[in-house]
Design a protein around this motif. Structure first.
Motif, short mmCIF file in Angstrom:
data_model
loop_
_atom_site.label_atom_id
_atom_site.label_comp_id
_atom_site.label_asym_id
_atom_site.label_seq_id
_atom_site.Cartn_x
_atom_site.Cartn_y
_atom_site.Cartn_z
N ASN A 31 2.57 5.50 32.76
CA ASN A 31 3.20 5.89 31.50
C ASN A 31 3.88 7.25 31.63
N LYS A 32 5.20 7.24 31.49
CA LYS A 32 5.99 8.48 31.62
C LYS A 32 5.60 9.52 30.56
N GLU A 33 5.30 9.07 29.36
CA GLU A 33 4.91 10.00 28.29
C GLU A 33 3.60 10.70 28.64
N VAL A 34 2.67 9.95 29.24
CA VAL A 34 1.40 10.55 29.67
C VAL A 34 1.66 11.55 30.79
N GLN A 35 2.56 11.22 31.72
CA GLN A 35 2.93 12.14 32.80
C GLN A 35 3.46 13.45 32.21
N ASN A 36 4.38 13.33 31.26
CA ASN A 36 4.97 14.52 30.65
C ASN A 36 3.92 15.34 29.88
N PHE A 37 3.07 14.64 29.15
CA PHE A 37 2.03 15.31 28.36
C PHE A 37 1.09 16.09 29.27
N LEU A 38 0.58 15.42 30.32
CA LEU A 38 -0.37 16.08 31.21
C LEU A 38 0.31 17.18 32.03
N SER A 39 1.56 16.99 32.39
CA SER A 39 2.29 18.05 33.10
C SER A 39 2.40 19.29 32.24
N SER A 40 2.78 19.12 30.96
CA SER A 40 2.92 20.29 30.09
C SER A 40 1.55 20.91 29.80
N ALA A 83 10.16 12.85 21.38
CA ALA A 83 9.28 12.72 22.55
C ALA A 83 8.94 14.10 23.11
N PHE A 84 9.93 14.98 23.18
CA PHE A 84 9.69 16.33 23.68
C PHE A 84 8.65 17.05 22.82
N LYS A 85 8.83 16.98 21.52
CA LYS A 85 7.91 17.66 20.60
C LYS A 85 6.49 17.10 20.76
N LYS A 86 6.41 15.80 20.88
CA LYS A 86 5.11 15.12 20.98
C LYS A 86 4.35 15.53 22.24
N VAL A 87 5.03 15.59 23.38
CA VAL A 87 4.30 15.87 24.62
C VAL A 87 4.11 17.36 24.88
N THR A 88 4.92 18.23 24.27
CA THR A 88 4.80 19.67 24.56
C THR A 88 4.25 20.47 23.40
N ASN A 89 4.49 20.02 22.19
CA ASN A 89 4.11 20.76 20.98
C ASN A 89 4.76 22.15 20.96
#
Length: 183
Positions: A31-40, A83-89
């Protein structure tokens, strides 16, 4: 059917640490969104900046791609912001992307002429959200004030577009109307 949080917690509590790690890794791989979330989450500002630049480029490509004409899929551009807001806050960079979306829209209509009512409504709504955020936070307003003014000055008249942007802009508490300053 979607599992409820309480049930998910119950299942996760039964897992050993290694099983939890494997589960997170599996989610990360698929899941790309999970990748972005965990990366941030784990890499911090450096990862957030990369995600910001990727989102910015995707927004720009909807209006002005490197080759050809923009597809103007506004929903795709807005999805990048969400999507950016969701994964980085990251509030500041999210507002930056929102304002960039409007800047691209204004540049597009200046380059190609009259678009549709839906297009202008989308730009006005996004600008209004930016104005609300800037009204809430004076530092945010100071950060973006010149860009906000540029949007208004470059926005073409018609469809009530420029007028709506001006109304949103002057609703920001920190904006000083030159006419008010004279008194």
């Amino acid at each position: 059917m979607k599992i409820k949080i309480t049930e998910l917690k119950k299942h996760l509590k039964q897992f050993e640490q290694k099983e939890l790690i494997d589960l997170v890794l599996e989610m990360f791989k698929t899941n790309k969104e999970v990748q972005n979330f965990l990366s941030s989450k784990f890499l911090g500002d450096e990862a957030i900046e990369v995600l910001f630049n990727q989102a910015r480029k995707k927004i720009e490509n909807e209006f002005f791609p490197d080759r050809g004409h923009g597809k103007l899929r506004l929903a795709e551009a807005k999805k990048e912001i969400t999507a950016f807001k969701k994964v980085t806050n990251d509030e500041k960079r999210t507002v930056d992307l929102m304002l960039f979306y409007v800047e691209q829209g204004v540049e597009y209509t200046c380059a190609y002429g009259d678009i549709s009512e839906g297009f202008y409504s989308s730009m006005i709504k996004m600008f209004d959200q930016v104005a609300v955020e800037c009204d809430r936070d004076e530092d945010l307003y100071k950060e973006f004030s010149k860009r906000l003014e540029n949007v208004i000055s470059k926005a073409p008249e018609g469809w009530g577009f420029q007028e709506a942007l001006v109304d949103s802009y002057y609703a920001i508490e920190w904006v000083i109307d030159e006419e008010d300053e004279e008194y």
